[in-house]
Design an enzyme around this catalytic site. Sequence first.
Site, PDB file in Angstrom:
ATOM      1  CG  HIS A 159      -1.780  -0.998   1.564  1.00 57.06           C
ATOM      2  ND1 HIS A 159      -1.412  -2.148   2.188  1.00 57.06           N
ATOM      3  CD2 HIS A 159      -3.117  -1.110   1.341  1.00 57.06           C
ATOM      4  CE1 HIS A 159      -2.468  -2.929   2.343  1.00 57.06           C
ATOM      5  NE2 HIS A 159      -3.519  -2.334   1.824  1.00 57.06           N
ATOM      6  CG  ASP A 187       1.715  -0.966   3.414  1.00 59.18           C
ATOM      7  OD1 ASP A 187       0.939  -0.591   4.294  1.00 59.18           O
ATOM      8  OD2 ASP A 187       1.436  -1.843   2.554  1.00 59.18           O
TER       9      ASP A 187
HETATM   10  C1  XUL Z   1      -7.552  -6.703   4.418  1.00 53.34           C
HETATM   11  C2  XUL Z   1      -6.804  -7.085   3.207  1.00 53.34           C
HETATM   12  C3  XUL Z   1      -5.969  -6.021   2.610  1.00 53.34           C
HETATM   13  C4  XUL Z   1      -5.901  -6.055   1.120  1.00 53.34           C
HETATM   14  C5  XUL Z   1      -5.141  -4.909   0.514  1.00 53.34           C
HETATM   15  O1  XUL Z   1      -8.259  -7.728   4.994  1.00 53.34           O
HETATM   16  O2  XUL Z   1      -6.844  -8.206   2.782  1.00 53.34           O
HETATM   17  O3  XUL Z   1      -4.708  -6.110   3.169  1.00 53.34           O
HETATM   18  O4  XUL Z   1      -5.322  -7.230   0.676  1.00 53.34           O
HETATM   19  O5  XUL Z   1      -5.633  -3.672   0.877  1.00 53.34           O
END
Ligand code: XUL
Length: 449
Positions: free
Chosen positions: A113, A116
Amino acid sequence: MNTATATARTPYFSFKQPLRFGGEGFVASDDEPFAYRWYDKDRVVLGKRMEEQLRFAVCYWHSFVGNGTDPFGDPTFGRPWHAGGEPMQQARHKAEVAFELFRVLDVPFFTFHDRDIAPEGRTLAESNGNVRRIADLFQRQMADSGIRLLWGTANLFSHPRYMAGAATNPDPEVFAYAAAQVCNALEVTHQLGGANYVLWGGREGYETLLNTDLKRELTQMGRFLSMVVEHKHKIGFKGQILVEPKPAEPTKHQYDFDVASVHGFLRTYGLEREVKLNIEQNHALLAGHTFEHEIALACALGVFGSLDMNRGDELLGWDTDQFPHNLPQVALALYHVLRAGGIGMGGLNFDAKLRRQSIDPDDLVWAHAAAMDLCARALLVAEKMVVDGSLQRHVDNRYAGWETERGRAMLDGRLSLETLAEEVTGKGHEPQPRSARQERLEHLVASYF
Ligand code: XUL
Ligand code: CO
């Protein structure tokens, strides 16, 4: 893999060289405490190298942002880049350790992300700039190591501005802010040659209808996703846009509930050819489905994209995000992937986190390596199932009537409700029940392990 270019920083992990395939007979030593027993990346499985069949990815959020907290407890991991100090310096430190882990595992992909990888600044421009600076560092590390980006995404759920949703927020200015953040994250993903871009709507849902205009929120979400697709084409991003279904957590009712509801949503907004799905084992379980159900349904509807590979706990009703450990479950999931033609541009992303007592740096290596090995072994089982073909023959036989002239005529419109009623009433014969042979097939599946 080029280890010579690794930085001079003291290594974070005790592993001195990238893990290799040692086979089932591998004997551990001090110099080489671990080797893959099944993950033989160059082994050809159904016409492709195992590495390309599985396309493993390490996720940034659990492995490098996660600190071992739970709703009742403080951090336990003690990562040095969480110890305070200049935030961009810490972000660079974190990135170096991340690439050290990718190299040790010899894993081909990673995922992240925007939040992150780099700290949020005072303004969006500053935050976006921070993300771009770390992306430049990634670009150099990626060029050195050959490690690729499976997908990027934007965190539209942690900051308080998103507490009432991002695209589905009652305030259009939050929608605009989220659009600006996704615009940057998509462009950075494009710059890094990402194979996919993911949207997980963590807060795209509601807590209570007492304060929610559900119809309006769905329209907002449809427009938001259309804007992402438009921008993808504008910048020439060739990767897949993926939506990741999850039924609840953090919101009570999430609009992207499961594969079926996301597919219906995509069709409503004319996006079913533009957007595919990233299916997560733990989310499938929370929606009351099995992982293979969600995969098989996405394949049947033509929207299968990629996998978040983890495991939930059937005794707990929340998203435990554990590393996969159940061989039959993973084998059956991969069987459906192989039957549908393989993982394609997607991959197996370990959206999984260490338990909070696994506090040694090397626990990150063991966790991923064990999961990669488990999935590799599952792939070999799935390969046997495909090559042998007995399971598929049973299914084909069960539906063989639909391949006859009469079966086809019922489906293609040549026979109406009335014609069928006249025929069946006139002949007066009963359909003959046939065994579905479930237990026999369960025995057959057990024979592949
Ligand atoms: C949350 C989840 C996230 C997504 C990406 O449950 O799975 O980490 O994969 O935003
Ligand atoms: Co996920």
